[in-house]
Motif scaffolding. Structure first.
Motif, PDB file in Angstrom:
ATOM      1  N   SER A  34      28.807  45.781  54.110  1.00  0.00           N
ATOM      2  CA  SER A  34      28.836  44.353  53.740  1.00  0.00           C
ATOM      3  C   SER A  34      29.963  44.064  52.752  1.00  0.00           C
ATOM      4  CB  SER A  34      27.482  43.914  53.160  1.00  0.00           C
ATOM      5  OG  SER A  34      27.127  44.703  52.039  1.00  0.00           O
ATOM      6  N   THR A  35      30.246  45.020  51.848  1.00  0.00           N
ATOM      7  CA  THR A  35      31.352  44.837  50.902  1.00  0.00           C
ATOM      8  C   THR A  35      32.692  44.889  51.625  1.00  0.00           C
ATOM      9  OG1 THR A  35      29.998  45.919  49.206  1.00  0.00           O
ATOM     10  CG2 THR A  35      32.320  45.618  48.714  1.00  0.00           C
ATOM     11  N   LEU A  36      32.845  45.846  52.548  1.00  0.00           N
ATOM     12  CA  LEU A  36      34.065  45.918  53.354  1.00  0.00           C
ATOM     13  C   LEU A  36      34.277  44.634  54.145  1.00  0.00           C
ATOM     14  CD1 LEU A  36      33.877  49.586  54.709  1.00  0.00           C
ATOM     15  CD2 LEU A  36      35.813  48.592  53.471  1.00  0.00           C
ATOM     16  N   ASP A  37      33.205  44.128  54.733  1.00  0.00           N
ATOM     17  CA  ASP A  37      33.304  42.925  55.538  1.00  0.00           C
ATOM     18  C   ASP A  37      33.767  41.738  54.689  1.00  0.00           C
ATOM     19  OD1 ASP A  37      32.816  41.944  58.289  1.00  0.00           O
ATOM     20  OD2 ASP A  37      31.400  40.605  57.309  1.00  0.00           O
ATOM     21  N   GLU A  38      33.187  41.626  53.494  1.00  0.00           N
ATOM     22  CA  GLU A  38      33.546  40.515  52.611  1.00  0.00           C
ATOM     23  C   GLU A  38      34.996  40.624  52.155  1.00  0.00           C
ATOM     24  OE1 GLU A  38      31.910  38.329  48.521  1.00  0.00           O
ATOM     25  OE2 GLU A  38      30.772  39.966  49.433  1.00  0.00           O
ATOM     26  N   LEU A  39      35.443  41.839  51.830  1.00  0.00           N
ATOM     27  CA  LEU A  39      36.839  42.029  51.418  1.00  0.00           C
ATOM     28  C   LEU A  39      37.805  41.680  52.545  1.00  0.00           C
ATOM     29  CD1 LEU A  39      36.740  45.412  49.458  1.00  0.00           C
ATOM     30  CD2 LEU A  39      37.521  43.241  48.532  1.00  0.00           C
ATOM     31  N   ASN A  40      37.540  42.198  53.732  1.00  0.00           N
ATOM     32  CA  ASN A  40      38.476  42.013  54.837  1.00  0.00           C
ATOM     33  C   ASN A  40      38.480  40.589  55.377  1.00  0.00           C
ATOM     34  OD1 ASN A  40      39.416  44.673  54.789  1.00  0.00           O
ATOM     35  ND2 ASN A  40      37.773  45.407  56.109  1.00  0.00           N
ATOM     36  N   ARG A  41      37.294  39.981  55.485  1.00  0.00           N
ATOM     37  CA  ARG A  41      37.241  38.598  55.974  1.00  0.00           C
ATOM     38  C   ARG A  41      37.816  37.625  54.953  1.00  0.00           C
ATOM     39  NH1 ARG A  41      34.592  38.189  60.675  1.00  0.00           N
ATOM     40  NH2 ARG A  41      33.064  39.803  61.231  1.00  0.00           N
ATOM     41  N   GLY A  42      37.688  37.968  53.670  1.00  0.00           N
ATOM     42  CA  GLY A  42      38.193  37.083  52.628  1.00  0.00           C
ATOM     43  C   GLY A  42      39.657  37.284  52.318  1.00  0.00           C
ATOM     44  N   GLY A  43      40.312  38.208  53.034  1.00  0.00           N
ATOM     45  CA  GLY A  43      41.724  38.445  52.791  1.00  0.00           C
ATOM     46  C   GLY A  43      42.004  39.124  51.469  1.00  0.00           C
ATOM     47  N   LEU A  44      40.986  39.792  50.891  1.00  0.00           N
ATOM     48  CA  LEU A  44      41.148  40.467  49.592  1.00  0.00           C
ATOM     49  C   LEU A  44      41.655  41.886  49.836  1.00  0.00           C
ATOM     50  CD1 LEU A  44      37.809  39.208  47.988  1.00  0.00           C
ATOM     51  CD2 LEU A  44      40.109  38.345  47.545  1.00  0.00           C
ATOM     52  N   HIS A  45      42.921  41.984  50.192  1.00  0.00           N
ATOM     53  CA  HIS A  45      43.477  43.276  50.613  1.00  0.00           C
ATOM     54  C   HIS A  45      43.901  44.079  49.391  1.00  0.00           C
ATOM     55  CE1 HIS A  45      45.128  46.179  53.355  1.00  0.00           C
ATOM     56  NE2 HIS A  45      46.319  46.099  52.795  1.00  0.00           N
ATOM     57  N   ASP A  46      42.899  44.715  48.759  1.00  0.00           N
ATOM     58  CA  ASP A  46      43.143  45.585  47.616  1.00  0.00           C
ATOM     59  C   ASP A  46      43.084  47.031  48.119  1.00  0.00           C
ATOM     60  OD1 ASP A  46      42.356  47.371  45.351  1.00  0.00           O
ATOM     61  OD2 ASP A  46      42.526  45.519  44.205  1.00  0.00           O
ATOM     62  N   PRO A  47      44.232  47.720  48.240  1.00  0.00           N
ATOM     63  CA  PRO A  47      44.225  49.061  48.861  1.00  0.00           C
ATOM     64  C   PRO A  47      43.294  50.053  48.174  1.00  0.00           C
ATOM     65  CG  PRO A  47      46.472  48.234  48.672  1.00  0.00           C
ATOM     66  CD  PRO A  47      45.598  47.284  47.906  1.00  0.00           C
ATOM     67  N   ASP A  48      43.265  50.060  46.820  1.00  0.00           N
ATOM     68  CA  ASP A  48      42.391  51.013  46.120  1.00  0.00           C
ATOM     69  C   ASP A  48      40.922  50.737  46.426  1.00  0.00           C
ATOM     70  OD1 ASP A  48      44.593  52.215  45.093  1.00  0.00           O
ATOM     71  OD2 ASP A  48      44.151  51.823  42.988  1.00  0.00           O
ATOM     72  N   ALA A  49      40.531  49.460  46.390  1.00  0.00           N
ATOM     73  CA  ALA A  49      39.129  49.106  46.649  1.00  0.00           C
ATOM     74  C   ALA A  49      38.743  49.467  48.083  1.00  0.00           C
ATOM     75  CB  ALA A  49      38.903  47.617  46.397  1.00  0.00           C
ATOM     76  N   LEU A  50      39.605  49.136  49.048  1.00  0.00           N
ATOM     77  CA  LEU A  50      39.308  49.437  50.448  1.00  0.00           C
ATOM     78  C   LEU A  50      39.258  50.941  50.694  1.00  0.00           C
ATOM     79  CD1 LEU A  50      41.533  46.743  52.201  1.00  0.00           C
ATOM     80  CD2 LEU A  50      39.036  46.847  52.242  1.00  0.00           C
ATOM     81  N   LEU A  51      40.204  51.676  50.115  1.00  0.00           N
ATOM     82  CA  LEU A  51      40.234  53.131  50.305  1.00  0.00           C
ATOM     83  C   LEU A  51      38.981  53.783  49.735  1.00  0.00           C
ATOM     84  CD1 LEU A  51      41.815  55.561  51.328  1.00  0.00           C
ATOM     85  CD2 LEU A  51      42.967  55.669  49.122  1.00  0.00           C
ATOM     86  N   LEU A  52      38.545  53.327  48.562  1.00  0.00           N
ATOM     87  CA  LEU A  52      37.327  53.867  47.950  1.00  0.00           C
ATOM     88  C   LEU A  52      36.123  53.654  48.865  1.00  0.00           C
ATOM     89  CD1 LEU A  52      35.845  55.119  45.543  1.00  0.00           C
ATOM     90  CD2 LEU A  52      35.712  52.837  44.525  1.00  0.00           C
ATOM     91  N   LEU A  53      36.021  52.472  49.456  1.00  0.00           N
ATOM     92  CA  LEU A  53      34.880  52.151  50.320  1.00  0.00           C
ATOM     93  C   LEU A  53      34.925  52.945  51.628  1.00  0.00           C
ATOM     94  CD1 LEU A  53      34.817  48.297  49.748  1.00  0.00           C
ATOM     95  CD2 LEU A  53      33.089  49.916  48.967  1.00  0.00           C
ATOM     96  N   TYR A  54      36.092  53.008  52.258  1.00  0.00           N
ATOM     97  CA  TYR A  54      36.182  53.740  53.531  1.00  0.00           C
ATOM     98  C   TYR A  54      35.939  55.232  53.327  1.00  0.00           C
ATOM     99  CZ  TYR A  54      37.799  49.730  56.250  1.00  0.00           C
ATOM    100  OH  TYR A  54      37.861  48.521  56.901  1.00  0.00           O
ATOM    101  N   ALA A  55      36.470  55.806  52.251  1.00  0.00           N
ATOM    102  CA  ALA A  55      36.234  57.227  51.981  1.00  0.00           C
ATOM    103  C   ALA A  55      34.754  57.493  51.711  1.00  0.00           C
ATOM    104  CB  ALA A  55      37.077  57.678  50.793  1.00  0.00           C
ATOM    105  N   SER A  56      34.077  56.527  51.081  1.00  0.00           N
ATOM    106  CA  SER A  56      32.672  56.714  50.705  1.00  0.00           C
ATOM    107  C   SER A  56      31.720  56.559  51.878  1.00  0.00           C
ATOM    108  CB  SER A  56      32.291  55.715  49.603  1.00  0.00           C
ATOM    109  OG  SER A  56      33.078  55.907  48.451  1.00  0.00           O
ATOM    110  N   ILE A  57      32.125  55.805  52.901  1.00  0.00           N
ATOM    111  CA  ILE A  57      31.190  55.513  53.996  1.00  0.00           C
ATOM    112  C   ILE A  57      31.210  56.589  55.085  1.00  0.00           C
ATOM    113  CG2 ILE A  57      32.670  54.185  55.606  1.00  0.00           C
ATOM    114  CD1 ILE A  57      30.401  52.063  55.621  1.00  0.00           C
ATOM    115  N   ILE A  58      32.213  57.469  55.057  1.00  0.00           N
ATOM    116  CA  ILE A  58      32.323  58.504  56.093  1.00  0.00           C
ATOM    117  C   ILE A  58      31.102  59.430  56.082  1.00  0.00           C
ATOM    118  CG2 ILE A  58      33.604  60.580  56.773  1.00  0.00           C
ATOM    119  CD1 ILE A  58      36.171  59.080  55.925  1.00  0.00           C
ATOM    120  N   GLY A  59      30.688  59.889  54.886  1.00  0.00           N
ATOM    121  CA  GLY A  59      29.548  60.799  54.784  1.00  0.00           C
ATOM    122  C   GLY A  59      28.270  60.225  55.360  1.00  0.00           C
ATOM    123  N   PRO A  60      27.846  59.006  54.927  1.00  0.00           N
ATOM    124  CA  PRO A  60      26.643  58.409  55.518  1.00  0.00           C
ATOM    125  C   PRO A  60      26.746  58.215  57.032  1.00  0.00           C
ATOM    126  CG  PRO A  60      27.239  57.262  53.497  1.00  0.00           C
ATOM    127  CD  PRO A  60      28.347  58.235  53.783  1.00  0.00           C
TER     128      PRO A  60
END
Length: 447
Positions: free
Chosen positions: A183-209
């Motif tokens: 839901s956080t990724l969706d909000e960032l991407n749909r809102g155009g909030l392209h923060d590379p550090d924030a997105l990278l942290l979320l994508y790296a964290s979701i791989i395990g689950p």
């Protein structure tokens, strides 16, 4: 972010500084404002705008924060430096000392009403709690950090959101962890909030689950996005963490050499940054990669090194999880007695609320060892315990495999109906390749 004083307090401060410097109201006001405005401000009858504060601070020879709060600018700088020091303490594996440092910073930030430092201290306390395995306490710290940053832009809140998701994930609440991250990724991407550090942290964290839930297609896509974002990220430790997470998807696809190369990059970054716990986790993952490739001697060396480093830093939960991986390798190398003893030692530190997936893995392996020792009753007991843990966590891929083991055991014991029930349970949890019950995937980043 620093909370301002009320208009009357700011007005008295402006007047005191002006008088100390021998300036008139007109001299302070010009050229942007009138003497009447400064008079009204000094009387506390108007709240100065950010622009007005900057002008007045320049005319009075002080920093804006000092004019707005009465605190010298160096005070906030000193607190920020201490935050960095506490982060370094935690990174070197001294979680207890880091906890003391963050707690002191939190008390000072609360007294001085410095929102930025308060949020950083709460985030640090959450990381310390996760490191020592106190997942409920850690989640509460992350929630408080998120509340502190309620008025901040979403990218600033991402570390707290990710921390909360991590604490749920480690507690075995995989589906809720994925919900928070997606839901956080969706909000960032749909809102155009392209923060590379924030997105990278979320994508790296979701791989395990994703991997634990059997959603391999989504894990692979998250890894692809993470790799594409890495060159834009400004935090080398974050890039290293990404390489460690991506290795899981590479090994699942049989790309062993690429997985090992990704982990080598991560390990080198961790060594350069002197991040001891992260380096230990990197050894752990390399051990996992070697074990998957049947290089058991190398796997044992890496996992023993990881366990030694994690135990030294008192990272209790991570130590227990690495020990389960090591026990699996020991069993495969014919050292089943040592593996069983190791598993019995760590089971006390794992539970359905604390490391559920690895607790299930420990029971699964003890079941296999019991079968090898011709003790079907003990094996069944361990398999059933593992099944309960995995069902609660929603770890679909592991569930299907465990139900097969239990069904085979029951069939050999002549309990055909019970075996069929176990097989049906496994089939019910098995998802088709590339599908998941998680709902629509989040919006993609504008790469």
């Amino acid at each position: 972010m620093v909370e301002r004083d009320d208009p009357e307090t700011i007005g008295r401060r402006v007047q005191r500084l002006r008088v100390e410097r021998g300036l008139t109201q007109r001299q302070v006001a010009e050229p942007a404002y009138s003497a009447a405005y400064v008079s009204t401000l000094e009387a506390g009858r108007v709240r100065p705008s950010d622009q007005a504060l900057r002008h007045l601070a320049e005319r009075l020879g002080v920093e804006v924060d000092e004019l707005a709060t009465g605190r010298p600018a160096h005070l906030v700088t000193d607190l920020r430096l201490r935050i960095v020091e506490a982060q370094r303490t935690l990174a070197t594996g001294e979680a207890e000392e880091a906890t003391r440092q963050y707690a002191a910073l939190l008390a000072e930030a609360d007294a001085l009403r410095i929102v930025e430092v308060r949020a950083a201290a709460l985030l640090g306390l959450g990381e310390c709690a996760v490191e020592t395995g106190e997942l409920v306490e850690g989640r509460q710290y992350f929630e408080r950090a998120e509340q502190t940053l309620a008025n901040a832009p979403l990218p600033a809140r991402v570390p707290a959101l990710r921390g909360r998701a991590l604490s749920h994930y480690l507690a075995g609440e995989l589906r809720y962890a994925v919900y928070l991250l997606e839901s956080t990724l969706d909000e960032l991407n749909r809102g155009g909030l392209h923060d590379p550090d924030a997105l990278l942290l979320l994508y790296a964290s979701i791989i395990g689950p994703y991997m634990d839930m059997g959603a391999h297609a989504r894990a692979a896509q998250a890894a692809e996005f993470a790799l594409a974002l890495a060159p834009q990220a400004g935090d080398p430790a974050l890039v290293a963490r990404m390489h460690r997470s991506v290795a899981r998807t590479l090994i699942a696809e049989g790309r062993v050499a690429e997985a090992d190369a990704s982990l080598a990059k991560a390990a080198e970054l961790y060594r350069q940054l002197q991040l001891r716990t992260e380096l230990a986790n990197c050894h752990w993952m390399r051990g996992y990669v070697y074990a998957q490739n049947n290089e058991l001697e190398r796997a044992e060396d890496e996992l023993r090194q990881a366990l030694t480093m994690l135990s030294a830093s008192r990272a209790a939960l991570y130590s227990s999880q690495a020990a389960v991986e090591l026990a699996d390798v020991l069993h495969r190398r014919g050292k089943s007695d040592e593996a069983a003893a190791l598993l019995q030692d760590v089971l006390g530190d794992l539970s359905s609320e604390r490391g559920a997936v690895h607790s299930a893995a420990a029971h699964r392996l003890l079941g296999i060892i019991a079968e090898d020792a011709r003790d079907p009753e003990a094996a069944e007991e361990h398999y059933v315990r593992a099944l309960s843990l995995l069902e609660r966590a929603g770890a679909a891929g592991d569930l299907a495999d465990l139900c097969r083991l239990l069904g085979d055991l029951l069939r050999r014991e002549g309990r055909v109906e019970a075996a069929l029930d176990a097989y049906r349970t496994g089939l019910g949890h098995r998802t088709a390749p590339g599908t998941t019950t998680l709902g629509p995937a989040p919006a993609q980043p504008p790469l």
